[in-house]
Design a protein around this motif. Structure first.
Motif, PDB file in Angstrom:
ATOM      1  N   ASP A  85      61.078  23.834  25.668  1.00 20.59           N
ATOM      2  CA  ASP A  85      60.707  24.242  27.025  1.00 20.59           C
ATOM      3  C   ASP A  85      61.061  23.152  28.030  1.00 20.59           C
ATOM      4  O   ASP A  85      61.615  23.434  29.101  1.00 20.59           O
ATOM      5  CB  ASP A  85      59.206  24.532  27.110  1.00 20.59           C
ATOM      6  N   LEU A 143      52.402  29.227  35.930  1.00 24.50           N
ATOM      7  CA  LEU A 143      52.142  30.096  34.778  1.00 24.50           C
ATOM      8  C   LEU A 143      50.777  30.761  34.909  1.00 24.50           C
ATOM      9  O   LEU A 143      50.637  31.967  34.680  1.00 24.50           O
ATOM     10  CB  LEU A 143      52.206  29.305  33.472  1.00 24.50           C
ATOM     11  N   MET A 165      50.456  33.869  32.588  1.00 28.46           N
ATOM     12  CA  MET A 165      51.255  33.567  31.394  1.00 28.46           C
ATOM     13  C   MET A 165      50.624  32.437  30.596  1.00 28.46           C
ATOM     14  O   MET A 165      49.967  31.558  31.158  1.00 28.46           O
ATOM     15  CB  MET A 165      52.687  33.182  31.791  1.00 28.46           C
ATOM     16  N   ARG A 166      50.860  32.443  29.293  1.00 28.21           N
ATOM     17  CA  ARG A 166      50.312  31.418  28.407  1.00 28.21           C
ATOM     18  C   ARG A 166      51.385  30.536  27.780  1.00 28.21           C
ATOM     19  O   ARG A 166      51.083  29.484  27.239  1.00 28.21           O
ATOM     20  CB  ARG A 166      49.504  32.085  27.272  1.00 28.21           C
ATOM     21  N   ARG A 167      52.638  30.967  27.835  1.00 36.29           N
ATOM     22  CA  ARG A 167      53.718  30.238  27.189  1.00 36.29           C
ATOM     23  C   ARG A 167      54.800  29.878  28.209  1.00 36.29           C
ATOM     24  O   ARG A 167      55.265  30.737  28.950  1.00 36.29           O
ATOM     25  CB  ARG A 167      54.340  31.070  26.057  1.00 36.29           C
ATOM     26  N   ALA A 199      57.780  29.227  27.562  1.00 35.28           N
ATOM     27  CA  ALA A 199      59.013  29.921  27.173  1.00 35.28           C
ATOM     28  C   ALA A 199      59.144  31.253  27.898  1.00 35.28           C
ATOM     29  O   ALA A 199      60.239  31.634  28.330  1.00 35.28           O
ATOM     30  CB  ALA A 199      59.038  30.124  25.664  1.00 35.28           C
ATOM     31  N   ASP A 200      58.031  31.982  28.043  1.00 35.26           N
ATOM     32  CA  ASP A 200      58.067  33.280  28.721  1.00 35.26           C
ATOM     33  C   ASP A 200      58.388  33.109  30.207  1.00 35.26           C
ATOM     34  O   ASP A 200      59.188  33.867  30.773  1.00 35.26           O
ATOM     35  CB  ASP A 200      56.724  33.995  28.559  1.00 35.26           C
ATOM     36  N   TYR A 201      57.757  32.127  30.827  1.00 36.85           N
ATOM     37  CA  TYR A 201      58.008  31.858  32.246  1.00 36.85           C
ATOM     38  C   TYR A 201      59.459  31.477  32.487  1.00 36.85           C
ATOM     39  O   TYR A 201      60.124  32.019  33.394  1.00 36.85           O
ATOM     40  CB  TYR A 201      57.080  30.743  32.719  1.00 36.85           C
ATOM     41  N   ASP A 221      62.077  32.002  30.584  1.00 37.58           N
ATOM     42  CA  ASP A 221      62.974  33.111  30.260  1.00 37.58           C
ATOM     43  C   ASP A 221      63.046  34.098  31.410  1.00 37.58           C
ATOM     44  O   ASP A 221      64.134  34.557  31.784  1.00 37.58           O
ATOM     45  CB  ASP A 221      62.496  33.812  28.987  1.00 37.58           C
ATOM     46  N   ARG A 222      61.898  34.420  31.985  1.00 35.46           N
ATOM     47  CA  ARG A 222      61.885  35.341  33.127  1.00 35.46           C
ATOM     48  C   ARG A 222      62.636  34.744  34.308  1.00 35.46           C
ATOM     49  O   ARG A 222      63.395  35.437  34.998  1.00 35.46           O
ATOM     50  CB  ARG A 222      60.439  35.659  33.535  1.00 35.46           C
ATOM     51  N   ARG A 228      66.404  34.898  33.736  1.00 33.32           N
ATOM     52  CA  ARG A 228      66.971  36.249  33.806  1.00 33.32           C
ATOM     53  C   ARG A 228      66.973  36.827  35.210  1.00 33.32           C
ATOM     54  O   ARG A 228      67.580  37.875  35.442  1.00 33.32           O
ATOM     55  CB  ARG A 228      66.183  37.173  32.874  1.00 33.32           C
TER      56      ARG A 228
END
Length: 290
Positions: free
Chosen positions: A31, A63, A68-70, A72-74, A76-77, A80
């Motif tokens: 991350d 986050l 959000m908790r991760r 990686a998700d933030y 990635d979004r 994209r």
């Protein structure tokens, strides 16, 4: 009872995570590497390896805001959605705004003497305006040096951090932040707060009118800043860029300066070996090479 206690046993952490025992969000080495890549691509900022804690603490707020908790998700979004407004918040969070009024004070008498020799309207570009202390210091210097001619002077103040620019436009500071501003300048260029604003000071409207705050990314392909300028202040921002980016920005500054224009840089910045367009004139002050 003794003042000493046994060291606590180390708490188990998930492999690849940074200090998860004290964190509520998942944050891995991957991350942090991704953050470093994205901020370099977006703003040219080289985020050093020791900035992990800073990156976590500043971006964790984003986050949590999005539930959000991760990390990686933030990330990635964000990756994209290149046109997402979240990019602005991401960049603002990772931008450092360390500034003060009349910081590196030796530059301002040099600026005053320089603009006194200018026959037409004076234009100065402050390329790292932050929360406004530097461009307002420039405007005060122009007011002192030019007298009534200062009404035609312009200070273009830009920064990538839109949150900092919003604060700069307000022109409101604590009295403590005016530590380096003389009592005379405080009386002439600031309004003192009272009541709920006690302990605060606001830039007078006539001084604020000299400064135009605009967002600008120095690593972007196009700049809204249009020359010619009598001087460019780019102080203590280039240290966050790599040498290639520094050289590219310097080459883009050159055609925006008048033939006798000056480039003011930070105390820890030395560009003599990076470009043929500028030569050192004095302490962290450059002029165009002839």
């Amino acid at each position: 009872m003794s003042d000493f206690r046994q060291f606590p046993a180390p708490q188990e952490e998930h492999p690849g995570l940074f200090g998860t025992a004290d964190r509520d969000l998942e944050f891995t080495e991957a991350d942090f590497d991704k953050i470093r890549t994205l901020i370099y691509q977006r703003a040219g900022i080289v985020l050093a390896s020791h900035k992990r804690e800073m990156a976590y603490s500043r971006l964790a707020k984003r986050l949590r805001l999005h539930g959000m908790r991760r990390f990686a998700d933030y990330l990635d979004r964000l990756d994209r959605r290149p046109d997402s407004s979240e990019w602005e918040a991401f960049t603002n969070a990772l931008t450092t705004n360390l500034t003060s009024f009349f910081r590196e004070a030796h530059h301002f008498p040099l600026l005053a003497e320089h603009v006194k020799q200018v026959s037409g309207p004076v234009r100065i570009w402050c390329a790292a305006a932050s929360t406004g202390e530097e461009p307002y210091s420039i405007a005060i210097t122009l007011s002192e040096a030019l007298g009534s001619r200062a009404q035609q002077a312009e200070v273009l103040a830009t920064d990538i951090d839109t949150d900092a620019l919003n604060k700069a436009r307000q022109g409101i500071y604590s009295v403590d932040q005016l530590e380096k501003v003389s009592e005379e300048y405080r009386r002439r260029f600031f309004l003192r707060g009272s009541g709920a604003r006690a302990g605060m000071a606001k830039v007078r409207p006539e001084l604020a009118a000299m400064v135009d705050f605009q967002p600008l990314n120095l690593t972007a392909s196009g700049w809204a800043a249009k020359g010619p300028f009598d001087a460019i202040f780019c102080r203590n921002i280039m240290i966050y860029f790599d040498k290639e980016t520094q050289a590219r920005i310097l080459e883009r500054f050159a055609p925006l300066l008048k033939p006798n224009g000056l480039l003011f840089t930070g105390h820890s910045e030395n560009f003599s070996y990076l470009t043929q367009s500028f030569r050192l004139r004095g302490q962290t002050v450059y002029e165009l090479s002839r």
